[in-house]
Scaffold this motif. Structure first.
Motif, mmCIF file in Angstrom:
data_model
loop_
_atom_site.group_PDB
_atom_site.id
_atom_site.type_symbol
_atom_site.label_atom_id
_atom_site.label_comp_id
_atom_site.label_asym_id
_atom_site.label_seq_id
_atom_site.Cartn_x
_atom_site.Cartn_y
_atom_site.Cartn_z
ATOM 1 N N GLY A 5 6.852 5.695 -0.053
ATOM 2 C CA GLY A 5 7.509 4.454 -0.283
ATOM 3 C C GLY A 5 6.445 3.295 -1.007
ATOM 4 N N LYS A 6 6.957 2.269 -0.608
ATOM 5 C CA LYS A 6 6.235 1.186 -1.372
ATOM 6 C C LYS A 6 4.965 0.740 -0.496
ATOM 7 C CE LYS A 6 9.340 -0.294 -4.515
ATOM 8 N NZ LYS A 6 9.299 -0.892 -5.842
ATOM 9 N N TRP A 7 4.022 0.401 -1.208
ATOM 10 C CA TRP A 7 2.657 -0.060 -0.677
ATOM 11 C C TRP A 7 2.427 -1.324 -1.138
ATOM 12 C CZ3 TRP A 7 -0.014 2.862 2.892
ATOM 13 C CH2 TRP A 7 0.400 4.070 2.894
ATOM 14 N N LYS A 8 1.761 -2.171 -0.387
ATOM 15 C CA LYS A 8 1.337 -3.536 -1.062
ATOM 16 C C LYS A 8 -0.044 -3.806 -0.708
ATOM 17 C CE LYS A 8 2.801 -8.245 -1.487
ATOM 18 N NZ LYS A 8 3.689 -9.402 -1.084
ATOM 19 N N LYS A 9 -1.213 -3.706 -1.546
ATOM 20 C CA LYS A 9 -2.604 -3.995 -1.511
ATOM 21 C C LYS A 9 -3.191 -3.659 -0.331
ATOM 22 C CE LYS A 9 -1.877 -7.919 -4.650
ATOM 23 N NZ LYS A 9 -2.007 -9.395 -4.611
ATOM 24 N N ILE A 10 -2.941 -2.404 0.152
ATOM 25 C CA ILE A 10 -3.495 -1.642 1.371
ATOM 26 C C ILE A 10 -4.884 -0.813 0.894
ATOM 27 C CG2 ILE A 10 -3.277 -0.268 3.389
ATOM 28 C CD1 ILE A 10 -0.308 -1.148 3.078
ATOM 29 N N PRO A 11 -5.980 -1.186 1.526
ATOM 30 C CA PRO A 11 -7.247 -0.485 1.331
ATOM 31 C C PRO A 11 -7.233 1.012 1.790
ATOM 32 C CG PRO A 11 -7.633 -2.286 2.943
ATOM 33 C CD PRO A 11 -6.072 -2.315 2.633
ATOM 34 N N VAL A 19 -1.259 9.956 -2.867
ATOM 35 C CA VAL A 19 -0.726 10.236 -4.475
ATOM 36 C C VAL A 19 0.231 9.070 -4.728
ATOM 37 C CG1 VAL A 19 0.278 11.888 -6.092
ATOM 38 C CG2 VAL A 19 -0.999 12.740 -3.933
ATOM 39 N N GLY A 20 -0.224 8.340 -5.632
ATOM 40 C CA GLY A 20 0.736 7.034 -5.913
ATOM 41 C C GLY A 20 -0.137 6.141 -6.942
ATOM 42 N N GLU A 21 0.488 4.944 -6.982
ATOM 43 C CA GLU A 21 0.096 3.771 -7.732
ATOM 44 C C GLU A 21 -0.955 3.132 -6.983
ATOM 45 O OE1 GLU A 21 3.725 2.423 -10.383
ATOM 46 O OE2 GLU A 21 4.033 2.126 -8.048
ATOM 47 N N MET A 22 -1.926 2.406 -7.887
ATOM 48 C CA MET A 22 -2.994 1.712 -7.336
ATOM 49 C C MET A 22 -3.411 0.360 -8.081
ATOM 50 S SD MET A 22 -5.964 4.369 -5.679
ATOM 51 C CE MET A 22 -6.379 3.347 -4.582
ATOM 52 N N LYS A 23 -3.769 -0.490 -7.341
ATOM 53 C CA LYS A 23 -4.078 -1.732 -8.201
ATOM 54 C C LYS A 23 -5.507 -2.334 -7.495
ATOM 55 C CE LYS A 23 -1.986 -6.155 -9.503
ATOM 56 N NZ LYS A 23 -0.788 -7.206 -9.105
ATOM 57 N N ASN A 24 -6.190 -2.835 -8.278
ATOM 58 C CA ASN A 24 -7.500 -3.034 -8.002
ATOM 59 C C ASN A 24 -8.212 -2.389 -6.833
ATOM 60 O OD1 ASN A 24 -7.464 -5.103 -9.751
ATOM 61 N ND2 ASN A 24 -6.431 -6.575 -8.208
ATOM 62 N N GLY A 25 -8.047 -0.927 -6.953
ATOM 63 C CA GLY A 25 -8.588 -0.130 -6.030
ATOM 64 C C GLY A 25 -7.947 0.125 -4.555
ATOM 65 N N LYS A 26 -6.973 -0.530 -4.421
ATOM 66 C CA LYS A 26 -6.058 -0.474 -3.189
ATOM 67 C C LYS A 26 -4.552 0.079 -3.603
ATOM 68 C CE LYS A 26 -8.171 -4.533 -1.391
ATOM 69 N NZ LYS A 26 -7.767 -5.981 -0.859
ATOM 70 N N ARG A 27 -4.179 0.630 -2.519
ATOM 71 C CA ARG A 27 -2.643 1.317 -2.471
ATOM 72 C C ARG A 27 -1.620 0.201 -2.940
ATOM 73 N NH1 ARG A 27 -5.120 4.026 1.602
ATOM 74 N NH2 ARG A 27 -3.908 3.101 3.270
ATOM 75 N N HIS A 28 -0.856 0.213 -3.843
ATOM 76 C CA HIS A 28 -0.108 -0.816 -4.301
ATOM 77 C C HIS A 28 1.024 -0.262 -5.119
ATOM 78 C CE1 HIS A 28 1.019 -4.993 -5.020
ATOM 79 N NE2 HIS A 28 1.339 -4.704 -6.020
ATOM 80 N N GLY A 29 2.151 -0.271 -4.877
ATOM 81 C CA GLY A 29 3.106 0.201 -5.648
ATOM 82 C C GLY A 29 4.008 1.484 -4.912
ATOM 83 N N PHE A 30 4.416 2.397 -5.534
ATOM 84 C CA PHE A 30 5.355 3.506 -5.007
ATOM 85 C C PHE A 30 4.247 4.765 -4.772
ATOM 86 C CE2 PHE A 30 7.548 7.270 -4.878
ATOM 87 C CZ PHE A 30 8.527 6.959 -3.808
ATOM 88 N N GLY A 31 3.871 5.332 -3.451
ATOM 89 C CA GLY A 31 3.099 6.303 -3.387
ATOM 90 C C GLY A 31 3.270 7.156 -2.100
ATOM 91 N N THR A 32 2.914 8.186 -2.016
ATOM 92 C CA THR A 32 3.104 9.084 -0.478
ATOM 93 C C THR A 32 1.529 9.315 -0.267
ATOM 94 O OG1 THR A 32 4.738 10.120 -1.533
ATOM 95 C CG2 THR A 32 3.780 11.094 0.438
ATOM 96 N N TYR A 33 1.359 8.840 1.137
ATOM 97 C CA TYR A 33 0.014 9.166 1.877
ATOM 98 C C TYR A 33 0.394 10.223 2.909
ATOM 99 C CZ TYR A 33 -4.104 8.024 4.363
ATOM 100 O OH TYR A 33 -5.416 8.173 4.797
#
Length: 64
Positions: A58-64, A33-47
């Motif tokens: 926490g923060k994510w950076k372009k993780i598939p 649950v969180g932000e995504m960019k180009n279909g990848k987890r990017h920004g603030f979210g919870t897994y």
């Protein structure tokens, strides 16, 4: 002045719902649950890992 207070009130009211963006459910039962960019987890979210019963918030950076 009333318009400014109304705008600020709406921002604070809507901000929590806008902060998370999307919910992704995976076939393994995990959930993001969180932000995504180009279909990848990017920004603030919870897994949430269902098998382990743990989560990362926490923060994510372009993780598939």
């Amino acid at each position: 002045m009333k318009k400014v207070f109304l705008f600020v009130g709406l921002v604070f009211f809507l901000a929590p719902s806008l902060a998370y963006g999307v919910t992704e459910n995976y076939s393994s039962g995990d959930k993001y649950v969180g932000e995504m960019k180009n279909g990848k987890r990017h920004g603030f979210g919870t897994y949430y890992w269902t098998n382990e019963g743990v989560s990362y918030k926490g923060k994510w950076k372009k993780i598939p």
